[in-house]
Design an enzyme around this catalytic site. Structure first.
Site, mmCIF file in Angstrom:
data_model
loop_
_atom_site.group_PDB
_atom_site.id
_atom_site.type_symbol
_atom_site.label_atom_id
_atom_site.label_comp_id
_atom_site.label_asym_id
_atom_site.label_seq_id
_atom_site.Cartn_x
_atom_site.Cartn_y
_atom_site.Cartn_z
ATOM 1 C CB SER A 11 -0.949 -0.008 1.207
ATOM 2 O OG SER A 11 -0.211 -0.141 2.402
ATOM 3 N N GLY A 12 2.029 1.211 -0.629
ATOM 4 C CA GLY A 12 2.821 2.427 -0.821
ATOM 5 C C GLY A 12 2.383 3.139 -2.090
ATOM 6 C CB VAL A 13 3.906 5.970 -3.988
ATOM 7 C CG1 VAL A 13 5.273 5.380 -4.301
ATOM 8 C CG2 VAL A 13 3.477 6.892 -5.120
ATOM 9 N NE ARG A 44 4.116 5.755 8.077
ATOM 10 C CZ ARG A 44 4.098 5.553 9.394
ATOM 11 N NH1 ARG A 44 3.478 6.398 10.167
ATOM 12 N NH2 ARG A 44 4.680 4.509 9.910
ATOM 13 C CB ALA A 46 9.793 9.188 0.659
ATOM 14 C CD GLU A 117 16.544 15.037 -2.992
ATOM 15 O OE1 GLU A 117 16.662 13.875 -3.394
ATOM 16 O OE2 GLU A 117 15.591 15.423 -2.288
ATOM 17 C CG ASP A 211 7.541 -9.616 3.815
ATOM 18 O OD1 ASP A 211 8.509 -10.170 4.355
ATOM 19 O OD2 ASP A 211 6.833 -8.755 4.380
ATOM 20 C CG HIS A 232 20.208 8.242 2.332
ATOM 21 N ND1 HIS A 232 20.883 9.317 2.864
ATOM 22 C CD2 HIS A 232 19.191 8.766 1.605
ATOM 23 C CE1 HIS A 232 20.294 10.436 2.476
ATOM 24 N NE2 HIS A 232 19.264 10.122 1.703
ATOM 25 N NE ARG A 272 20.250 9.014 -2.017
ATOM 26 C CZ ARG A 272 18.961 8.913 -2.113
ATOM 27 N NH1 ARG A 272 18.403 7.723 -2.303
ATOM 28 N NH2 ARG A 272 18.200 9.964 -1.995
ATOM 29 C CG HIS A 331 17.735 4.953 1.363
ATOM 30 N ND1 HIS A 331 16.933 5.439 2.375
ATOM 31 C CD2 HIS A 331 17.416 5.659 0.246
ATOM 32 C CE1 HIS A 331 16.157 6.404 1.886
ATOM 33 N NE2 HIS A 331 16.422 6.546 0.602
ATOM 34 N NE ARG A 366 15.733 5.027 -5.103
ATOM 35 C CZ ARG A 366 15.666 6.102 -4.330
ATOM 36 N NH1 ARG A 366 15.513 7.302 -4.863
ATOM 37 N NH2 ARG A 366 15.754 5.983 -3.021
ATOM 38 C CB SER A 371 12.225 5.805 -4.916
ATOM 39 O OG SER A 371 12.210 6.824 -3.963
ATOM 40 C CG LEU A 372 8.342 9.228 -3.206
ATOM 41 C CD1 LEU A 372 8.206 10.635 -2.614
ATOM 42 C CD2 LEU A 372 7.412 8.266 -2.483
HETATM 43 C C1 SIN Z 1 16.142 11.744 0.793
HETATM 44 O O1 SIN Z 1 15.324 12.608 1.076
HETATM 45 O O2 SIN Z 1 17.356 11.921 0.896
HETATM 46 C C2 SIN Z 1 15.644 10.395 0.334
HETATM 47 C C3 SIN Z 1 14.995 10.488 -0.969
HETATM 48 C C4 SIN Z 1 15.280 9.268 -1.790
HETATM 49 O O3 SIN Z 1 15.446 8.179 -1.247
HETATM 50 O O4 SIN Z 1 15.415 9.408 -3.004
#
Ligand code: SIN
Length: 523
Positions: A11-13, A44, A46, A117, A211, A232, A272, A331, A366, A371-372
């Site tokens: 039930s995520g995005v 939730r 993120a 970012e 899972d 991360h 990252r 992460h 990534r 991801s969202l």
């Molecule tokens: C973050 O806010 O650093 C995480 C966002 C992400 O995982 O892309």
């Protein structure tokens, strides 16, 4: 109850945006099952936001630049078409969420605020409530799915996919009382998220135990890229677990990394994997277990980053005056269940989207805040394919490496899954076994790995498996079995890839090799 058209697991995005699309745009009878409460997902947590180029007349940014940044972060293993879909359809995903009621931050002129970012050449990260983007998206989707889905089952632990005549036809799950149920559907969408809990230090919530990926592996679906576990760089170094995240957006706003002497040691806005590696090397060199994020120069910290401000207050830190102790933490699973560009897996009837999936968008690492975006693009794409009557996987996206491995731009190499663990007898505490497995993964299959550390990790996982009951249905044991099953698969894939690339850094094979310009497919 009549058979559902679509059953969404998670039930995520990705799961909820798919469920809402299926029910409202295509009038499908949709069921959603989820392990905790609907809102209890990694989404939730993120913070940073959603990378999307919305355009505008004087905007120097473009989807081509977003594409180039994503490919660069992915270290040669992204599927170009998958990334093209991601960056081109991302803005529509954002508009759809806004139409559902998600509110993104805007400036005084009403324009979206955009942050920068790591790995992004321009500021393009949309955010909500400062640093609560995932929570805002989840809020809007939970409201929408309550209005549209035929059935929502919370506290339902999906433990196996039902497969009949080579087709996935539903799921077996256990409810909160421990009773077993089966739920059948014409199509099943796996959107069960990632597996940060494979590691003792992670930003992921306790539910993220892999899972979905384990269940798909058990049902014979192909996995890809699972050796690429992203760490991360800036998780707060503190005993609480999951580790409080200090969003990458802080560095985008000017926060810098400092070593134990107070010196800077890396370009903080690199992708990252690069920053996490530089931190680990510095920590080893200086014989320390953490470094520092210096956000003292940021203006209006509490207003711009209220979630982080509160979590720092809880541990007695003030970002305006204190250096913030940090260390890398597991992460994100860059790999998962292989799909084509429309979410079809190698198992007919089973679709996958979001972190559980490997569509080819992330490659070996990534890009931040993709991801969202992936969830909101690829979840609904799978639904549109189902509604159009698509019946199986096509050689597109990461699926090319399964269906046309020799012709694909990123070739495919098959790797057999490790043989099933030898479980039992049940003579240990599930919490202890989980911790031992997590510690072994962190020691031997973390930011750096080599042949010996991976062999040692595999041996620990095998040893602890011998204390895990094969059939006990206590959810704590179900999770442990999934963690060990997936951990052994990650270790096998990491041991096989004798090079360093993206989030996979081998101390014994430090260079990137052209021969390894391929996707490992576990099937
Ligand atoms: C973050 O806010 O650093 C995480 C966002 C992400 O995982 O892309």
């Amino acid at each position: 109850m009549a058979t559902l058209d679509l059953l969404v697991i998670g039930s995520g995005v990705s799961g909820l945006s798919a469920a809402v699309r299926a029910a409202s745009a295509h009038r499908l009878r949709v069921g959603v099952i989820t392990k905790g409460q609907l809102h209890q997902t990694t989404t939730r947590w993120a913070q940073g936001g959603v990378a999307a180029v919305l355009g505008g007349t004087d905007d120097p940014d473009s989807t081509d630049l977003h594409l180039a940044d994503t490919l660069a972060a992915g270290a040669g293993l992204c599927d170009l078409d998958a990334v093209r879909v991601l960056v081109d359809e991302g803005p529509v995903g954002v508009s759809d969420l806004i139409a559902l009621g998600a509110i993104f931050d805007r400036d005084h002129d009403g324009d979206f605020m955009r942050a920068r970012e790591g790995g992004h050449s321009l500021p393009r990260i949309l955010h909500a409530k400062g640093d609560a983007t995932g929570a805002e998206i989840e809020r809007a989707l939970v409201v929408a799915v309550h209005d549209t889905a035929a059935s929502l089952v919370e506290h339902a632990f999906a433990d196996s996919l039902l497969v009949e005549d080579g087709r996935c036809v539903g799921v077996r799950y256990q409810n909160a009382a421990g009773d077993l149920h089966e739920m059948e559907a014409v199509h099943v969408l796996l959107a069960a998220g990632g597996a940060g809990q494979l590691y003792s230090v992670t930003t992921n919530p306790v539910e993220a135990t892999g899972d979905g990926i384990s269940m798909a592996l058990a049902a014979g679906a192909a996995l890809g890229d699972i050796e690429f576990v992203q760490f991360h760089p800036t998780a707060l170094h503190h005993p609480s677990m999951p580790r409080p995240l200090l969003s990458e957006a802080l560095r985008g706003h000017g926060a810098v990394l400092r070593d134990s002497n107070g010196d800077r040691f890396v370009d903080e806005l690199q992708p990252r994997d690069v920053v996490s590696r530089a931190m680990m090397l510095t920590m080893i060199d200086q014989e320390v277990d953490h470094l520092y994020l210096d956000a003292t120069g940021l203006e209006n910290f509490a207003a711009r980053f209220p979630t982080i401000h509160r979590s720092l207050q809880v541990v007695g830190l003030d970002a305006t005056t204190d250096l913030l102790p940090i260390a890398p933490a597991a992460h994100y699973a860059c790999g998962g269940v292989i799909t084509d560009l429309r979410g079809a897996t190698t198992l007919p009837g089973l679709w996958a989207a979001g972190e559980v999936a490997c569509s080819g968008v992330h490659g070996a690492n990534r890009l931040a805040s993709n991801s969202l975006l992936e969830g909101m693009v690829f979840g609904p794409r799978a639904i549109d394919a189902i509604a159009e009557g698509v019946t199986g996987a096509e050689p597109t996206g990461a699926m090319r490496t399964v269906l046309t491995p020799d012709e694909a731009a990123v070739r495919g190499k098959r790797l057999a899954p490790p043989p099933p663990p030898r479980w039992g007898p049940a003579d240990a505490d599930p919490g202890e076994v989980r911790r031992e497995a997590q510690n072994a993964m962190t020691r031997g299959a973390g930011v750096f790995r080599d042949a010996d550390s991976l062999a040692e990790t595999a041996a620990v996982l095998d040893r602890v498996a011998a204390h895990v009951p094969a059939v006990d249905r206590d959810p704590a044991w179900l999770e442990v079995r999934n963690l060990i099953t997936l951990g052994r698969a990650v270790v096998a894939a990491a041991a096989s890839r004798t090079e360093s690339r993206g989030a996979h850094s081998r101390e014994d094979f430090p260079d990137t090799s052209d021969e390894w310009m391929l996707r490992q497919v576990m099937v």
